[in-house]
Write a protein that holds these residues in place. Structure first.
Motif, PDB file in Angstrom:
ATOM      1  N   PHE A   1       0.830  -1.200   0.000  1.00  0.00           N
ATOM      2  CA  PHE A   1       0.000   0.000   0.000  1.00  0.00           C
ATOM      3  C   PHE A   1       0.867   1.254   0.000  1.00  0.00           C
ATOM      4  N   GLU A   2       1.864   1.286   0.866  1.00  0.00           N
ATOM      5  CA  GLU A   2       2.713   2.473   0.966  1.00  0.00           C
ATOM      6  C   GLU A   2       3.501   2.687  -0.319  1.00  0.00           C
ATOM      7  N   GLU A   3       3.939   1.602  -0.952  1.00  0.00           N
ATOM      8  CA  GLU A   3       4.669   1.724  -2.213  1.00  0.00           C
ATOM      9  C   GLU A   3       3.779   2.291  -3.316  1.00  0.00           C
ATOM     10  N   ASN A   4       2.503   1.915  -3.307  1.00  0.00           N
ATOM     11  CA  ASN A   4       1.574   2.374  -4.337  1.00  0.00           C
ATOM     12  C   ASN A   4       1.027   3.768  -4.076  1.00  0.00           C
ATOM     13  N   MET A   5       0.791   4.083  -2.809  1.00  0.00           N
ATOM     14  CA  MET A   5       0.102   5.323  -2.475  1.00  0.00           C
ATOM     15  C   MET A   5       1.016   6.409  -1.911  1.00  0.00           C
ATOM     16  N   GLY A   6       2.205   6.033  -1.489  1.00  0.00           N
ATOM     17  CA  GLY A   6       3.146   7.020  -0.989  1.00  0.00           C
ATOM     18  C   GLY A   6       2.938   7.431   0.454  1.00  0.00           C
ATOM     19  N   VAL A   7       1.985   6.803   1.122  1.00  0.00           N
ATOM     20  CA  VAL A   7       1.725   7.087   2.540  1.00  0.00           C
ATOM     21  C   VAL A   7       1.499   5.754   3.248  1.00  0.00           C
ATOM     22  N   PRO A   8       1.740   5.692   4.549  1.00  0.00           N
ATOM     23  CA  PRO A   8       1.515   4.434   5.272  1.00  0.00           C
ATOM     24  C   PRO A   8       0.027   4.139   5.435  1.00  0.00           C
ATOM     25  N   LEU A   9      -0.300   2.870   5.554  1.00  0.00           N
ATOM     26  CA  LEU A   9      -1.677   2.443   5.797  1.00  0.00           C
ATOM     27  C   LEU A   9      -1.897   2.390   7.301  1.00  0.00           C
ATOM     28  N   ILE A  10      -2.712   3.297   7.806  1.00  0.00           N
ATOM     29  CA  ILE A  10      -2.940   3.361   9.248  1.00  0.00           C
ATOM     30  C   ILE A  10      -4.414   3.299   9.619  1.00  0.00           C
TER      31      ILE A  10
ATOM     32  N   VAL B   1      -8.671   2.216   2.422  1.00  0.00           N
ATOM     33  CA  VAL B   1      -8.777   1.142   1.434  1.00  0.00           C
ATOM     34  C   VAL B   1     -10.220   0.671   1.305  1.00  0.00           C
ATOM     35  N   ASP B   2     -10.470  -0.053   0.224  1.00  0.00           N
ATOM     36  CA  ASP B   2     -11.722  -0.789   0.068  1.00  0.00           C
ATOM     37  C   ASP B   2     -11.424  -2.247   0.380  1.00  0.00           C
ATOM     38  N   TYR B   3     -12.345  -2.913   1.040  1.00  0.00           N
ATOM     39  CA  TYR B   3     -12.069  -4.295   1.402  1.00  0.00           C
ATOM     40  C   TYR B   3     -13.349  -5.095   1.593  1.00  0.00           C
ATOM     41  N   VAL B   4     -13.206  -6.385   1.432  1.00  0.00           N
ATOM     42  CA  VAL B   4     -14.259  -7.342   1.753  1.00  0.00           C
ATOM     43  C   VAL B   4     -13.617  -8.467   2.543  1.00  0.00           C
ATOM     44  N   ALA B   5     -14.434  -9.238   3.231  1.00  0.00           N
ATOM     45  CA  ALA B   5     -13.926 -10.364   4.014  1.00  0.00           C
ATOM     46  C   ALA B   5     -14.798 -11.580   3.779  1.00  0.00           C
ATOM     47  N   GLY B   6     -14.181 -12.745   3.773  1.00  0.00           N
ATOM     48  CA  GLY B   6     -14.913 -13.996   3.633  1.00  0.00           C
ATOM     49  C   GLY B   6     -14.481 -14.977   4.703  1.00  0.00           C
ATOM     50  N   ALA B   7     -15.404 -15.819   5.152  1.00  0.00           N
ATOM     51  CA  ALA B   7     -15.056 -16.851   6.130  1.00  0.00           C
ATOM     52  C   ALA B   7     -14.040 -17.809   5.510  1.00  0.00           C
ATOM     53  N   TRP B   8     -13.047 -18.182   6.284  1.00  0.00           N
ATOM     54  CA  TRP B   8     -11.944 -19.025   5.798  1.00  0.00           C
ATOM     55  C   TRP B   8     -11.832 -20.263   6.676  1.00  0.00           C
TER      56      TRP B   8
ATOM     57  N   CYS C   1     -12.469 -17.568  11.411  1.00  0.00           N
ATOM     58  CA  CYS C   1     -11.400 -16.861  10.713  1.00  0.00           C
ATOM     59  C   CYS C   1     -11.933 -16.169   9.462  1.00  0.00           C
ATOM     60  N   ALA C   2     -11.274 -15.087   9.092  1.00  0.00           N
ATOM     61  CA  ALA C   2     -11.685 -14.322   7.914  1.00  0.00           C
ATOM     62  C   ALA C   2     -10.481 -14.012   7.048  1.00  0.00           C
ATOM     63  N   GLN C   3     -10.666 -14.136   5.738  1.00  0.00           N
ATOM     64  CA  GLN C   3      -9.646 -13.707   4.792  1.00  0.00           C
ATOM     65  C   GLN C   3     -10.101 -12.406   4.154  1.00  0.00           C
ATOM     66  N   LEU C   4      -9.171 -11.486   4.011  1.00  0.00           N
ATOM     67  CA  LEU C   4      -9.465 -10.163   3.471  1.00  0.00           C
ATOM     68  C   LEU C   4      -9.068 -10.066   2.005  1.00  0.00           C
ATOM     69  N   MET C   5      -9.829  -9.287   1.256  1.00  0.00           N
ATOM     70  CA  MET C   5      -9.447  -8.875  -0.084  1.00  0.00           C
ATOM     71  C   MET C   5      -9.444  -7.349  -0.063  1.00  0.00           C
ATOM     72  N   VAL C   6      -8.291  -6.758  -0.335  1.00  0.00           N
ATOM     73  CA  VAL C   6      -8.095  -5.328  -0.114  1.00  0.00           C
ATOM     74  C   VAL C   6      -7.601  -4.659  -1.390  1.00  0.00           C
ATOM     75  N   SER C   7      -8.146  -3.474  -1.686  1.00  0.00           N
ATOM     76  CA  SER C   7      -7.678  -2.708  -2.839  1.00  0.00           C
ATOM     77  C   SER C   7      -7.519  -1.245  -2.460  1.00  0.00           C
ATOM     78  N   THR C   8      -6.642  -0.568  -3.181  1.00  0.00           N
ATOM     79  CA  THR C   8      -6.430   0.862  -2.965  1.00  0.00           C
ATOM     80  C   THR C   8      -7.524   1.650  -3.675  1.00  0.00           C
ATOM     81  N   ALA C   9      -7.556   2.948  -3.413  1.00  0.00           N
ATOM     82  CA  ALA C   9      -8.546   3.815  -4.057  1.00  0.00           C
ATOM     83  C   ALA C   9      -8.367   3.839  -5.572  1.00  0.00           C
TER      84      ALA C   9
ATOM     85  N   VAL D   1      -5.858  -0.861  -7.197  1.00  0.00           N
ATOM     86  CA  VAL D   1      -4.785  -1.854  -7.122  1.00  0.00           C
ATOM     87  C   VAL D   1      -5.081  -2.830  -5.987  1.00  0.00           C
ATOM     88  N   TYR D   2      -5.139  -4.120  -6.314  1.00  0.00           N
ATOM     89  CA  TYR D   2      -5.382  -5.129  -5.283  1.00  0.00           C
ATOM     90  C   TYR D   2      -4.075  -5.499  -4.597  1.00  0.00           C
ATOM     91  N   LEU D   3      -4.137  -5.580  -3.289  1.00  0.00           N
ATOM     92  CA  LEU D   3      -2.964  -5.889  -2.481  1.00  0.00           C
ATOM     93  C   LEU D   3      -2.959  -7.370  -2.120  1.00  0.00           C
TER      94      LEU D   3
END
Length: 251
Positions: free
Chosen positions: A182-191, A196-203, A220-228, A231-233
């Motif tokens: 995220f920081e490499e793509n956006m230039g700021v830390p993810l705090i 971000v946009d994200y969804v979660a599914g049971a794992w 347990c949950a698995q995340l799917m995360v993308s930047t604004a 870009v999917y992380l």
């Protein structure tokens, strides 16, 4: 993906929208429920409806036809009946440790189950005991007519669970690679999850990963995360154990 996913995935946006209005936790659940009944939403909608004063209805509302989609009032009433039934332990807690089970979804029962009249199935998760409840509610009678209890079933995640999973992942000291991406793509830390946009599914562990054996018994949950920028992380090397609120490496 490396383990079995239970869809639909849940986004955090409905919950955020409800909480922004200052609603109670019960109200947020009630609002969210409108998006998840009768297959009307895949879990990716950002639309929501505020119903009443935010409290779950305790009196029977006007009921629809047997197989018509559940109304907001019917959904709220079904949640109330299901979560206060004697089959659910009095010490049940939700994902944030608050009193009462976590509400996952409400829907019409499958036709194959043979239920007649106006009924709804409500899925709940008790984090105190790590148990899932599928409650079939007779809306006319105002009572639970069937309970299925499981220590291994893992239904789709709620938006509240997705929120917490994202928060735990961001705040983890496990040096997760997606935060660096995220920081490499956006230039700021993810705090903050709002970055971000994200969804979660049971794992659930299915022996295709080297770790994560506790997932299935634990929630347990698995995340799917993308930047604004879209870009999917890479988040497929870990899952979030919501029962212990810890990060689990899967690779």
């Amino acid at each position: 993906m490396n383990a079995s996913q239970r869809v639909p995935w849940r986004t955090r946006k409905v919950a955020v929208a409800a909480l922004a209005l200052g609603l109670t936790a019960a109200a947020t659940t009630y609002v969210m429920a409108q998006q998840d009944v009768s297959g009307t939403d895949s879990g990716n909608s950002t639309k929501f409806n505020v119903v009443g004063d935010g409290d779950l209805p305790t009196k029977k509302p006007k009921l629809g036809e047997d197989r018509a989609g559940l109304s907001a009032e019917e959904t709220g009433y079904a949640i109330h009946v299901a979560s206060t039934d004697s089959s659910v332990p009095s010490d049940a807690t939700d994902v944030r440790g608050k009193d009462g089970p976590e509400f996952l979804y409400a829907d019409l029962p499958d036709l194959s189950e043979g239920h007649t009249g106006r009924t709804a199935v409500v899925a709940l998760y008790d984090y105190t005991h790590d148990v899932t409840y599928d409650q079939v509610v007779d809306l006319e009678a105002g009572k639970v007519i069937e309970t299925k209890k499981s220590g291994t079933a893992q239904p789709p995640t709620s938006a509240t669970e997705a929120d917490l999973a994202m928060k735990l992942a961001i705040e983890s000291d496990a040096d997760l690679g997606f935060t660096t991406e995220f920081e490499e793509n956006m230039g700021v830390p993810l705090i903050d999850p709002d970055q971000v946009d994200y969804v979660a599914g049971a794992w659930v562990f299915n022996k295709t990963t080297s770790k994560g054996q506790e997932c299935g018994k634990d929630r347990c949950a698995q995340l799917m995360v993308s930047t604004a920028s879209g870009v999917y992380l890479n988040t497929f090397d870990f899952v979030v154990n919501l029962s212990t609120q810890k990060i689990v490496r899967t690779q």
